[in-house]
Motif scaffolding. Structure first.
Motif, short mmCIF file in Angstrom:
data_model
loop_
_atom_site.label_atom_id
_atom_site.label_comp_id
_atom_site.label_asym_id
_atom_site.label_seq_id
_atom_site.Cartn_x
_atom_site.Cartn_y
_atom_site.Cartn_z
N UNK A 244 66.06 22.80 64.34
CA UNK A 244 65.03 23.23 64.85
C UNK A 244 64.77 23.80 65.96
N UNK A 245 65.96 24.49 66.52
CA UNK A 245 66.05 25.29 67.76
C UNK A 245 66.75 24.48 68.70
N UNK A 246 66.78 23.05 68.77
CA UNK A 246 67.51 22.26 69.74
C UNK A 246 68.71 21.77 69.35
N UNK A 247 69.39 21.32 70.16
CA UNK A 247 70.66 20.77 69.92
C UNK A 247 70.49 19.26 69.45
N UNK A 248 71.22 19.15 68.10
CA UNK A 248 71.00 17.71 67.65
C UNK A 248 72.37 17.62 66.71
N UNK A 249 72.10 16.96 65.74
CA UNK A 249 73.23 16.68 64.89
C UNK A 249 72.68 16.41 63.38
N UNK A 250 73.67 16.80 62.44
CA UNK A 250 73.45 16.70 61.06
C UNK A 250 74.37 15.71 60.30
N UNK A 254 80.56 15.02 52.71
CA UNK A 254 80.72 15.97 51.75
C UNK A 254 79.75 16.96 51.48
N UNK A 255 79.05 17.58 52.67
CA UNK A 255 78.27 18.79 52.53
C UNK A 255 76.72 18.35 52.08
N UNK A 256 76.66 16.85 51.87
CA UNK A 256 75.17 16.77 51.31
C UNK A 256 74.39 16.46 52.60
N UNK A 257 73.17 17.09 52.81
CA UNK A 257 72.38 16.58 54.18
C UNK A 257 71.81 15.42 53.88
N UNK A 258 72.13 14.24 54.66
CA UNK A 258 71.53 13.03 54.54
C UNK A 258 70.52 12.70 55.52
N UNK A 259 71.03 13.08 56.74
CA UNK A 259 70.10 12.74 57.96
C UNK A 259 70.24 13.87 58.94
N UNK A 260 69.10 13.96 59.86
CA UNK A 260 69.13 14.83 60.86
C UNK A 260 68.74 13.87 62.02
N UNK A 261 69.83 14.06 63.14
CA UNK A 261 69.53 13.31 64.21
C UNK A 261 68.86 14.17 65.36
N UNK A 262 67.75 14.00 66.00
CA UNK A 262 67.34 14.73 67.04
C UNK A 262 67.81 13.91 68.26
N UNK A 263 68.51 14.56 69.13
CA UNK A 263 69.06 13.79 70.13
C UNK A 263 68.64 14.47 71.40
#
Length: 290
Positions: A244-250, A254-263
């Motif tokens: 969402x335009x900010x540096x974070x992490x996913x 195995x390529x399956x989106x599980x979590x988004x980390x807003x850091x």
């Protein structure tokens, strides 16, 4: 069954020489190793039935056939309202630690953040982008695969490229500095470097997790020592990304989106991490590779 004549033997040898490359092409399009292997196998079946006497470049022919198979698979997936990068797709055709390791290595070589972004593209955009930007295929060859003119194929790839890159300008100085800190945090976490974790965490860092990321309940951790102990050896599949335009992490095993980390980073230290696993957020998150 093994080939039964010299021509089939020749084709089999040529196909085996291209198998790894074709698997790589298919994996980048499909984001799933089992599906990629199915696509490559279908390409072999089509090769074994085809008259290739007039084919000058068999490798290019196989790339085209594999791409068309992948396009059909992507369209079928979309019509079923499924996406292998979010729901996992079909169960792996091979199981066990070796299969998981193979796909993990392949996913990491492609870039997990890129795989997550690719799932948001239309089938035609995905094919055009992968073939041109990742495999340097000219649009004149891509056009018949996606059933467009060369100019239309070029537009598909351009549109996909903007989405993959988030439609943003290059990282500014502040984002670059934040990325350096996030990269260091994830590397220290992944490698079990406790001292490295302490070095990038603010003494009063806070970690919050929603009910999906927190095992059925919201969770909160405070303080560098507790947070470092928690993340020590963790984050094996987490990769830095623009979220969402900010540096974070996913976090995308195995390529399956599980979590988004807003850091959140301040003064070169991680001050807050929000772990979000809510499917509604994951579906709307705009992720771009960095």
């Amino acid at each position: 069954m093994p080939p039964k004549n010299p021509e089939q033997n020749f084709l089999a040898d040529r196909f085996e020489a291209d198998r790894a490359r074709l698997r790589g092409v298919a994996y980048r399009m499909l984001g799933s190793l089992p599906e990629a292997e199915d696509a490559v196998q279908e390409a072999w079946l089509r090769l074994s039935r085809a008259d290739t006497s007039g084919v000058d470049n068999l490798s290019a022919w196989l790339t085209t056939v594999t791409s068309r198979v992948c396009l059909d698979m992507l369209r079928s997936r979309k019509s079923r309202r499924e996406d292998a990068l979010l729901d996992g797709g079909p169960e792996p055709s091979v199981s066990g630690e070796d299969a998981i390791e193979r796909e993990t290595i392949l996913a990491d070589s492609v870039g997990l953040a890129l795989l997550v972004v690719l799932q948001a593209l239309s089938p035609a955009e995905r094919i055009a982008f992968v073939l041109h930007d990742l495999f340097d295929m000219p649009f004149e060859q891509i056009a018949p695969i996606v059933e467009r003119t060369p100019d239309a194929a070029r537009q598909l790839a351009s549109r996909a490229r903007r989405r993959v890159r988030g439609g943003e300008a290059p990282l500014d100085a502040a984002q670059t500095a934040q990325k350096t800190v996030v990269d260091a945090f994830l590397t220290a976490s992944r490698t079990g470097d406790l001292a490295g974790l302490m070095a990038v965490l603010d003494p009063n860092v806070v970690v919050r997790a929603d009910v999906f990321a927190g095992g059925g309940q919201t969770r909160e951790l405070r303080g560098a020592e507790r947070v470092a102990a928690f993340y020590n050896g963790l984050a094996q599949t987490a990769r830095t990304a623009l979220v969402d335009g900010a540096i974070g992490a996913v976090v995308a095993p195995l390529g399956k989106l599980h979590l988004v980390l807003d850091i959140r980073v301040e003064n070169g230290k991680v001050v807050e991490i929000s772990a979000v696993g809510d499917p509604r957020r994951l579906e709307t998150a705009k992720v771009a590779a960095v």
